[in-house]
Write a protein that holds these residues in place. Structure first.
Motif, PDB file in Angstrom:
ATOM      1  N   ILE A 115       0.820  -1.208   0.000  1.00  0.00           N
ATOM      2  CA  ILE A 115       0.000   0.000   0.000  1.00  0.00           C
ATOM      3  C   ILE A 115       0.852   1.255   0.000  1.00  0.00           C
ATOM      4  O   ILE A 115       0.477   2.266  -0.615  1.00  0.00           O
ATOM      5  CB  ILE A 115      -0.953  -0.006   1.224  1.00  0.00           C
ATOM      6  CG1 ILE A 115      -1.865  -1.218   1.167  1.00  0.00           C
ATOM      7  CG2 ILE A 115      -1.767   1.268   1.284  1.00  0.00           C
ATOM      8  CD1 ILE A 115      -2.714  -1.304  -0.076  1.00  0.00           C
ATOM      9  N   ILE A 116       1.996   1.243   0.654  1.00  0.00           N
ATOM     10  CA  ILE A 116       2.805   2.467   0.730  1.00  0.00           C
ATOM     11  C   ILE A 116       3.793   2.581  -0.424  1.00  0.00           C
ATOM     12  O   ILE A 116       4.629   3.474  -0.431  1.00  0.00           O
ATOM     13  CB  ILE A 116       3.556   2.547   2.071  1.00  0.00           C
ATOM     14  CG1 ILE A 116       4.552   1.402   2.199  1.00  0.00           C
ATOM     15  CG2 ILE A 116       2.586   2.565   3.234  1.00  0.00           C
ATOM     16  CD1 ILE A 116       5.411   1.491   3.444  1.00  0.00           C
ATOM     17  N   GLY A 117       3.725   1.692  -1.400  1.00  0.00           N
ATOM     18  CA  GLY A 117       4.500   1.855  -2.616  1.00  0.00           C
ATOM     19  C   GLY A 117       5.899   1.286  -2.603  1.00  0.00           C
ATOM     20  O   GLY A 117       6.628   1.425  -3.589  1.00  0.00           O
ATOM     21  N   VAL A 118       6.293   0.620  -1.512  1.00  0.00           N
ATOM     22  CA  VAL A 118       7.651   0.085  -1.445  1.00  0.00           C
ATOM     23  C   VAL A 118       7.838  -1.039  -2.453  1.00  0.00           C
ATOM     24  O   VAL A 118       8.858  -1.105  -3.156  1.00  0.00           O
ATOM     25  CB  VAL A 118       7.965  -0.419  -0.021  1.00  0.00           C
ATOM     26  CG1 VAL A 118       9.378  -0.975   0.043  1.00  0.00           C
ATOM     27  CG2 VAL A 118       7.815   0.712   0.980  1.00  0.00           C
ATOM     28  N   SER A 119       6.856  -1.929  -2.558  1.00  0.00           N
ATOM     29  CA  SER A 119       6.972  -3.031  -3.506  1.00  0.00           C
ATOM     30  C   SER A 119       7.041  -2.523  -4.939  1.00  0.00           C
ATOM     31  O   SER A 119       7.801  -3.054  -5.765  1.00  0.00           O
ATOM     32  CB  SER A 119       5.787  -3.985  -3.348  1.00  0.00           C
ATOM     33  OG  SER A 119       5.811  -4.605  -2.084  1.00  0.00           O
ATOM     34  N   ALA A 120       6.239  -1.496  -5.256  1.00  0.00           N
ATOM     35  CA  ALA A 120       6.267  -0.931  -6.610  1.00  0.00           C
ATOM     36  C   ALA A 120       7.619  -0.298  -6.907  1.00  0.00           C
ATOM     37  O   ALA A 120       8.163  -0.434  -8.013  1.00  0.00           O
ATOM     38  CB  ALA A 120       5.144   0.085  -6.779  1.00  0.00           C
ATOM     39  N   GLY A 121       8.180   0.408  -5.925  1.00  0.00           N
ATOM     40  CA  GLY A 121       9.493   1.000  -6.118  1.00  0.00           C
ATOM     41  C   GLY A 121      10.564  -0.062  -6.303  1.00  0.00           C
ATOM     42  O   GLY A 121      11.430   0.049  -7.180  1.00  0.00           O
ATOM     43  N   VAL A 135      -0.786   5.036  -2.423  1.00  0.00           N
ATOM     44  CA  VAL A 135      -1.446   4.674  -3.686  1.00  0.00           C
ATOM     45  C   VAL A 135      -0.887   5.503  -4.838  1.00  0.00           C
ATOM     46  O   VAL A 135      -0.622   4.985  -5.933  1.00  0.00           O
ATOM     47  CB  VAL A 135      -2.969   4.867  -3.566  1.00  0.00           C
ATOM     48  CG1 VAL A 135      -3.641   4.730  -4.930  1.00  0.00           C
ATOM     49  CG2 VAL A 135      -3.553   3.855  -2.594  1.00  0.00           C
ATOM     50  N   VAL A 136      -0.686   6.800  -4.598  1.00  0.00           N
ATOM     51  CA  VAL A 136      -0.150   7.670  -5.652  1.00  0.00           C
ATOM     52  C   VAL A 136       1.262   7.237  -6.033  1.00  0.00           C
ATOM     53  O   VAL A 136       1.596   7.105  -7.222  1.00  0.00           O
ATOM     54  CB  VAL A 136      -0.163   9.139  -5.185  1.00  0.00           C
ATOM     55  CG1 VAL A 136       0.610  10.018  -6.165  1.00  0.00           C
ATOM     56  CG2 VAL A 136      -1.596   9.642  -5.051  1.00  0.00           C
ATOM     57  N   LEU A 137       2.114   6.998  -5.040  1.00  0.00           N
ATOM     58  CA  LEU A 137       3.482   6.580  -5.323  1.00  0.00           C
ATOM     59  C   LEU A 137       3.514   5.221  -6.014  1.00  0.00           C
ATOM     60  O   LEU A 137       4.301   4.999  -6.955  1.00  0.00           O
ATOM     61  CB  LEU A 137       4.293   6.522  -4.028  1.00  0.00           C
ATOM     62  CG  LEU A 137       4.687   7.866  -3.417  1.00  0.00           C
ATOM     63  CD1 LEU A 137       5.375   7.642  -2.076  1.00  0.00           C
ATOM     64  CD2 LEU A 137       5.594   8.645  -4.351  1.00  0.00           C
ATOM     65  N   GLY A 138       2.654   4.306  -5.549  1.00  0.00           N
ATOM     66  CA  GLY A 138       2.604   3.002  -6.183  1.00  0.00           C
ATOM     67  C   GLY A 138       2.195   3.092  -7.645  1.00  0.00           C
ATOM     68  O   GLY A 138       2.759   2.415  -8.510  1.00  0.00           O
ATOM     69  N   SER A 139       1.211   3.949  -7.936  1.00  0.00           N
ATOM     70  CA  SER A 139       0.779   4.137  -9.322  1.00  0.00           C
ATOM     71  C   SER A 139       1.885   4.760 -10.164  1.00  0.00           C
ATOM     72  O   SER A 139       2.083   4.384 -11.330  1.00  0.00           O
ATOM     73  CB  SER A 139      -0.479   5.015  -9.354  1.00  0.00           C
ATOM     74  OG  SER A 139      -1.541   4.411  -8.649  1.00  0.00           O
ATOM     75  N   PHE A 140       2.611   5.708  -9.576  1.00  0.00           N
ATOM     76  CA  PHE A 140       3.700   6.366 -10.311  1.00  0.00           C
ATOM     77  C   PHE A 140       4.797   5.367 -10.671  1.00  0.00           C
ATOM     78  O   PHE A 140       5.237   5.291 -11.824  1.00  0.00           O
ATOM     79  CB  PHE A 140       4.263   7.511  -9.463  1.00  0.00           C
ATOM     80  CG  PHE A 140       5.462   8.183 -10.073  1.00  0.00           C
ATOM     81  CD1 PHE A 140       5.318   9.020 -11.164  1.00  0.00           C
ATOM     82  CD2 PHE A 140       6.728   7.977  -9.548  1.00  0.00           C
ATOM     83  CE1 PHE A 140       6.426   9.647 -11.733  1.00  0.00           C
ATOM     84  CE2 PHE A 140       7.835   8.590 -10.110  1.00  0.00           C
ATOM     85  CZ  PHE A 140       7.683   9.431 -11.205  1.00  0.00           C
ATOM     86  N   PHE A 141       5.218   4.577  -9.692  1.00  0.00           N
ATOM     87  CA  PHE A 141       6.264   3.593  -9.964  1.00  0.00           C
ATOM     88  C   PHE A 141       5.761   2.496 -10.900  1.00  0.00           C
ATOM     89  O   PHE A 141       6.526   1.969 -11.717  1.00  0.00           O
ATOM     90  CB  PHE A 141       6.780   2.985  -8.662  1.00  0.00           C
ATOM     91  CG  PHE A 141       7.701   3.890  -7.898  1.00  0.00           C
ATOM     92  CD1 PHE A 141       8.923   4.250  -8.427  1.00  0.00           C
ATOM     93  CD2 PHE A 141       7.352   4.378  -6.651  1.00  0.00           C
ATOM     94  CE1 PHE A 141       9.795   5.076  -7.733  1.00  0.00           C
ATOM     95  CE2 PHE A 141       8.205   5.215  -5.945  1.00  0.00           C
ATOM     96  CZ  PHE A 141       9.429   5.572  -6.483  1.00  0.00           C
ATOM     97  N   ALA A 142       4.478   2.137 -10.788  1.00  0.00           N
ATOM     98  CA  ALA A 142       3.917   1.140 -11.700  1.00  0.00           C
ATOM     99  C   ALA A 142       3.938   1.654 -13.140  1.00  0.00           C
ATOM    100  O   ALA A 142       4.182   0.887 -14.082  1.00  0.00           O
ATOM    101  CB  ALA A 142       2.492   0.785 -11.285  1.00  0.00           C
ATOM    102  N   ALA A 143       3.677   2.959 -13.314  1.00  0.00           N
ATOM    103  CA  ALA A 143       3.752   3.544 -14.653  1.00  0.00           C
ATOM    104  C   ALA A 143       5.176   3.483 -15.199  1.00  0.00           C
ATOM    105  O   ALA A 143       5.395   3.202 -16.385  1.00  0.00           O
ATOM    106  CB  ALA A 143       3.253   4.990 -14.623  1.00  0.00           C
TER     107      ALA A 143
END
Length: 355
Positions: free
Chosen positions: A114-120, A172-180
């Motif tokens: 949720i906090i975007g660490v996995s996406a990063g 959510v915003v950071l996760g979406s950014f890194f996913a992009a």
């Protein structure tokens, strides 16, 4: 009518109150369940190995060989045992990281996903695969970008106006950014070489588990886990808030960054060897908390053990459910997403009241 909870009583609850009755026994019970699950999981598969033979093979280091066939020994020692141990490291590491992050942010809906660490971390690993770099760069890239993600969230949401809602929305915003950005990496990847490797890795799987990968994952995950366990009493205090922690002699800023760095280390090690395995860090801490209570002296080790057991079960289903192999991240999302929805409904009033 029960008296209202005061700041002083909450401080005493976090610092002086022992774990829920049966807490130490819960750790033992979770450890026993993990050992049983490991043995059963190793025995299951297209080539079934009797549980008694699995026990003989695992104990052959200390006991005389019981005449187990070479085929069974090869299946257990070279194929299934590394995979099960990798599931223990990834599942346990993600679970204990989620429990620590929830205490650090004082938010029951926070997790490494949720906090975007996995996406990063997935962005760092994808870049390493795109450039054709080795395993060391894969782990290093995942760690660096996981740290960047959690640092950005820390800077954006832990200000004066921070709230539970802002932490979730910021993640959510950071996760979406890194996913992009991961999507952009896939766009530039060679469709015949690096793209299949990136896609397969991002779906999450332990199918390529080897003893070398166990070693790669063990160093960062066990190091981060050890730090969490050493700080488990201080995490109790930190969960009360910065003012309370400071009054008890702790430095909240330094403490928080130590925990965040440890979480980034764990997530980097997990993502590097298994890809993105979501929802474990959200679901398991809640299940463990329902069992043993909020005392992190017991909650953290139980979360690790339950998370390890959970991922072994999910991975066993993934490799035995069909003739092929269902991606691990797909199964964990199918279980975790409904649970997260129920948690949102259960906590929505408190979230919006503190927004």
């Amino acid at each position: 009518m029960a008296p209202p909870t005061t700041t002083s009583s909450r401080r005493e609850e976090a610092v002086a109150t022992p774990a829920r009755v049966g807490g130490p026994l819960a750790v033992v019970a979770a450890a026993v369940a993990l050992v049983v699950t490991i043995v059963v999981a190793i025995s299951l598969g297209r080539y079934t190995v009797p549980v008694s033979h699995v026990v003989q093979i695992l104990a052959s280091v200390l006991l005389p060989d019981g005449g187990v066939g070479e085929t069974e020994r090869t299946v257990v020692e070279l194929i299934r045992l590394p995979r099960v141990l990798l599931a223990v490291l990834v599942g346990g590491g993600l679970a204990i990281a989620g429990a620590a992050l929830q205490a650090t942010f004082r938010n029951p809906l926070v997790s490494p996903d949720i906090i975007g660490v996995s996406a990063g971390a997935s962005l760092g690993g994808s870049l390493a695969l795109l450039l054709g770099l080795g395993t060391i760069f894969l782990v290093g890239g995942a760690f660096v970008f996981g740290l960047v993600a959690i640092g950005l969230l820390f800077a954006l949401t832990l200000g004066r106006s921070s709230s539970m809602l802002m932490v979730v929305l910021g993640g959510v915003v950071l996760g979406s950014f890194f996913a992009a950005l991961v999507g952009l990496v896939q766009y530039f990847a060679d469709p015949y070489s690096s793209l299949p490797a990136i896609v397969f890795w991002l779906l999450g799987s332990l199918a390529t588990a080897t003893w070398a990968k166990v070693g790669v994952a063990a160093v960062p995950i066990l190091l981060g886990t050890a730090v969490m366990l050493l700080l488990r009493w201080r995490i109790n205090v930190l969960s009360l808030g910065d003012d309370e922690a400071s009054s008890l002699g702790l430095r909240p800023g330094r403490m928080r960054w130590t925990i965040l760095l440890s979480c980034a280390l764990i997530v980097a090690g997990a993502v590097a060897v298994s890809g993105v395995v979501g929802w474990v860090g959200l679901v398991i801490p809640h299940l463990a908390r329902m069992w043993v209570g909020p005392d992190h002296r017991i909650l953290l080790p139980v979360s690790f053990l339950v998370g390890a057991t959970y991922l072994i079960v999910i991975d066993t289903i993934a490799r035995t459910l069909t003739a092929g192999e269902v991606p691990l991240g797909v199964l964990t999302a199918l279980v975790g997403a409904p649970v997260f929805f129920l948690l949102l409904r259960r906590n929505r009033d408190r979230i919006w009241d503190h927004a």
